[in-house]
Structures are given as C-alpha cells and as structure tokens.
Design a protein around this motif. Structure first.
Motif, PDB file in Angstrom:
ATOM      1  N   HIS A  96       0.986  -1.070  -0.048  1.00 53.86           N
ATOM      2  CA  HIS A  96      -0.050   0.115   0.020  1.00 53.86           C
ATOM      3  C   HIS A  96       0.951   1.305   0.161  1.00 53.86           C
ATOM      4  O   HIS A  96       1.783   1.278   0.559  1.00 53.86           O
ATOM      5  CB  HIS A  96      -0.847   0.108   1.151  1.00 53.86           C
ATOM      6  CG  HIS A  96      -0.356  -0.409   2.665  1.00 53.86           C
ATOM      7  ND1 HIS A  96      -0.154   0.795   3.119  1.00 53.86           N
ATOM      8  CD2 HIS A  96       0.052  -1.332   3.029  1.00 53.86           C
ATOM      9  CE1 HIS A  96       0.259   0.355   4.389  1.00 53.86           C
ATOM     10  NE2 HIS A  96       0.690  -0.905   4.367  1.00 53.86           N
ATOM     11  N   LEU A 100      -2.205   2.868   6.207  1.00 53.70           N
ATOM     12  CA  LEU A 100      -3.590   2.634   6.335  1.00 53.70           C
ATOM     13  C   LEU A 100      -4.368   3.355   7.536  1.00 53.70           C
ATOM     14  O   LEU A 100      -3.918   2.847   8.903  1.00 53.70           O
ATOM     15  CB  LEU A 100      -4.077   1.188   6.513  1.00 53.70           C
ATOM     16  CG  LEU A 100      -3.447   0.468   4.940  1.00 53.70           C
ATOM     17  CD1 LEU A 100      -3.419  -0.919   5.418  1.00 53.70           C
ATOM     18  CD2 LEU A 100      -4.636   0.686   4.115  1.00 53.70           C
ATOM     19  N   THR A 115      -9.643   2.503   2.017  1.00 53.07           N
ATOM     20  CA  THR A 115      -9.238   1.737   0.924  1.00 53.07           C
ATOM     21  C   THR A 115      -7.950   2.573   0.317  1.00 53.07           C
ATOM     22  O   THR A 115      -8.325   3.739   0.209  1.00 53.07           O
ATOM     23  CB  THR A 115     -10.045   1.236  -0.114  1.00 53.07           C
ATOM     24  OG1 THR A 115     -11.091   0.431   0.411  1.00 53.07           O
ATOM     25  CG2 THR A 115      -9.312   0.540  -1.300  1.00 53.07           C
ATOM     26  N   ALA A 118      -2.360   0.592  -4.015  1.00 47.76           N
ATOM     27  CA  ALA A 118      -1.193  -0.229  -3.693  1.00 47.76           C
ATOM     28  C   ALA A 118      -0.594  -0.384  -5.058  1.00 47.76           C
ATOM     29  O   ALA A 118      -1.207  -0.544  -6.194  1.00 47.76           O
ATOM     30  CB  ALA A 118      -1.726  -1.393  -3.076  1.00 47.76           C
ATOM     31  N   ARG A 133      -5.348  -2.482  -4.672  1.00 46.56           N
ATOM     32  CA  ARG A 133      -6.029  -1.494  -3.827  1.00 46.56           C
ATOM     33  C   ARG A 133      -5.509  -2.431  -2.460  1.00 46.56           C
ATOM     34  O   ARG A 133      -5.454  -3.603  -2.507  1.00 46.56           O
ATOM     35  CB  ARG A 133      -7.267  -1.460  -4.140  1.00 46.56           C
ATOM     36  CG  ARG A 133      -7.758  -0.637  -5.312  1.00 46.56           C
ATOM     37  CD  ARG A 133      -7.627   0.677  -5.246  1.00 46.56           C
ATOM     38  NE  ARG A 133      -8.888   1.433  -4.665  1.00 46.56           N
ATOM     39  CZ  ARG A 133      -8.640   2.670  -4.137  1.00 46.56           C
ATOM     40  NH1 ARG A 133      -7.526   3.536  -4.407  1.00 46.56           N
ATOM     41  NH2 ARG A 133      -9.801   3.113  -3.884  1.00 46.56           N
ATOM     42  N   VAL A 134      -5.619  -1.786  -1.353  1.00 45.87           N
ATOM     43  CA  VAL A 134      -5.549  -2.553  -0.066  1.00 45.87           C
ATOM     44  C   VAL A 134      -6.939  -2.000   0.655  1.00 45.87           C
ATOM     45  O   VAL A 134      -7.015  -0.573   0.852  1.00 45.87           O
ATOM     46  CB  VAL A 134      -4.217  -2.185   0.734  1.00 45.87           C
ATOM     47  CG1 VAL A 134      -4.388  -3.030   2.123  1.00 45.87           C
ATOM     48  CG2 VAL A 134      -3.043  -3.009   0.030  1.00 45.87           C
ATOM     49  N   TYR A 149      -6.070  -7.445   0.049  1.00 43.35           N
ATOM     50  CA  TYR A 149      -4.972  -7.134  -1.105  1.00 43.35           C
ATOM     51  C   TYR A 149      -5.882  -7.270  -2.516  1.00 43.35           C
ATOM     52  O   TYR A 149      -6.184  -8.569  -2.765  1.00 43.35           O
ATOM     53  CB  TYR A 149      -3.707  -7.834  -1.167  1.00 43.35           C
ATOM     54  CG  TYR A 149      -2.789  -7.138  -2.071  1.00 43.35           C
ATOM     55  CD1 TYR A 149      -2.700  -5.848  -2.510  1.00 43.35           C
ATOM     56  CD2 TYR A 149      -1.966  -8.168  -2.781  1.00 43.35           C
ATOM     57  CE1 TYR A 149      -1.812  -5.488  -3.420  1.00 43.35           C
ATOM     58  CE2 TYR A 149      -1.159  -7.569  -3.859  1.00 43.35           C
ATOM     59  CZ  TYR A 149      -0.993  -6.259  -4.173  1.00 43.35           C
ATOM     60  OH  TYR A 149      -0.071  -5.966  -5.144  1.00 43.35           O
TER      61      TYR A 149
END
Length: 292
Positions: A96, A100, A115, A118, A133-134, A149
């Motif tokens: 990412h 987060l 979200t 990444a 995306r994460v 993930y």
C-alpha cells in the motif's frame, strides 16, 4: 500524544513505509539463510513479509520514539499503531502506498473502513492506469482488523482478491522477532511453495519478481536455475530461456544492487536449505504458470 507529535508521527510513518517498499524488497528466501543457514542475508536483498513489518516498526521507533504492536495471522505480521482516535497500520508486504489510517469517528454500522492504492500500478488494455488496492476493515466490537489486497488482473480486466488477513488483538506478538524454533516451523510450512524476491524498482516504481518453485523438483535438478521463472509489472510469467525472463531478472538485480548471478545463487541456496530442512513427505502445491 499532542497535535504536533501526532503530525510528526504521521509524516514518519508515511516516509518509512515508502522507504521500506523500495529499499527492503519482499524476499521469502532471506529467513532461510538466517534461521537454517550460516548467516543473515545481505539487507539489500530484502526480507520476508513479517520482517518487512518489523523493519518498518523499528525505523518508525528510531525516528519518533513511538513503538508499534505487531499482530500476526498465520505467517503474516503487520505493524499497528493505536491512538484514542483510531489505528494506523503499516504492512509493506501488501504494497500500500499510504499508511492505512482508520478513524474511530468514521465508523459505520460498527466498522471503520479505508481503501488506498497499492502497487503494482498496472495498465488496462485501453492504456489507462490500473492500481492495485488495499482495503482495511476495523470491527470495533471485537477489535479485529481485516486486510484485503486487491490486485488488478489484466487477464480478467478488474481487481481480484489476492491476499486476505485477519488480525485479532489476542494475536499480538510478545517477542519481536519471535523465537527461532517458532520461525523455523513457519518457514517449512506447506504454504511456502516457492522462494522468491519481489522488488519495487526505486526509479521506475515498476514491480518484478524472480521465483523458484519448490514443488515437483526432479531429482538432480532440485536447485537448477532452469526451473526459475519471473513476473513483470503486469503479472506476465516468463520461464528460463525467454528474453522476458532475462529482462525481469535484470530489473530485480538492479533494484537490489547485485549481479544477476548473485540473485540467482541466493535463491538456489535457499531452495537447497529448504530441501534439507523440510520434514519428510512435505506436500507442496505447484506454482501457477498463468499470467495474472
């Protein structure tokens, strides 16, 4: 933590995450050298996923004085920072691009979600960018954190779930790194069906990966480099002898500041270590040769 301290920590977390992404590649072979071999791997070759998180946490602590807690799911570990207002998670393995950040005040139906983009940043058939995306979901009721993930698949034309981990508060590691016997058991787990080094090139930010599958190796060819394969930033697989294989291998070697021969030898030695350390009858899944 006061406002100035919180802002400083936020900057440090972002800075460290980026440094680990490009400077500490994911390398599933490194801990074989350290825990079953004769010495630790050269730092530039990278570290396994848990050690990437440990490194990020150490760097944040050195620069800010703030320590992380490390939550484990199976063989995976993330660095988690708690404040009265929420959580921040650093998990370099999941690639990412931003920390987060989960704000308790943003909860909807008892959960906080975020979200972020990444790596790898891939390209769609029409030429438009397609980041991975994460997604992080924090369940306030049981304090669990789910990390998903979602990597863009050129063959499917959309993002697909590639990895998922569930981190629970009771899974907090008491010792970092864990005891050597515990680590050795995880290294020869059936999930470990290859040794590989995956880089995010520091200049291009493109991904490349060199992989040596561990399953189904013919007798006498257990550590033969001809069994190796690569993946490029689009997830396309190339086998030994293909011009694309050499291209991808050179990207990996350049990213870790080593020769291609040294990178190949590093994985070959780790595969030999795995063969010697693995329990008799260990059943390993074959590595997929399909393009992503």
């Amino acid at each position: 933590m006061n406002t100035v301290g919180a802002a400083l920590l936020s900057d440090v977390q972002k800075e460290v995450l980026d440094e680990v992404l490009v400077g500490v590649p994911y390398n599933s072979a490194s801990q074989f050298h350290e825990y079953f071999g004769t010495k630790a791997a050269p730092p530039r070759f990278g570290l396994s996923c848990a050690w990437q998180s440990f490194t990020a946490g150490r760097m944040v602590m050195e620069r800010s004085g703030i320590t992380a807690e490390y939550l484990i799911d199976g063989r995976h570990v993330a660095a988690v920072y708690r404040t009265p207002d929420g959580l921040v998670i650093l998990d370099p393995y999941l690639l990412h691009g931003e920390p987060l950040r989960l704000d308790r005040g943003a909860a909807v139906d008892g959960s906080v979600r975020t979200t972020v983009d990444a790596y790898p940043f891939r390209v769609k058939a029409d030429g438009t960018p397609a980041p991975s995306r994460v997604r992080a979901t924090w369940n306030l009721a049981d304090d669990s954190i789910r990390l998903d993930y979602l990597r863009y698949s050129p063959s499917r034309g959309h993002n697909t779930a590639s990895r998922s981990f569930l981190l629970r508060p009771e899974s907090r590691l008491g010792t970092v790194p864990p005891a050597a016997d515990f680590v050795r058991r995880l290294l020869v787990h059936p999930e470990q069906h290859s040794v590989s080094v995956r880089v995010l090139h520091p200049v291009t930010r493109g991904m490349a990966e060199l992989i040596l599958p561990l399953a189904g190796r013919p007798a006498g060819l257990a550590e033969d480099s001809r069994l190796m394969l690569t993946k490029d930033n689009q997830g396309a697989v190339a086998t030994h002898g293909d011009a694309r294989f050499q291209r991808d291998l050179e990207v990996v070697a350049d990213a870790v500041a080593a020769s291609t021969d040294d990178v190949v030898a590093f994985l070959l030695e780790a595969a030999a270590i795995h063969r010697a350390a693995a329990p008799a009858g260990l059943d390993l899944a074959p590595y997929s040769l399909e393009d992503e």
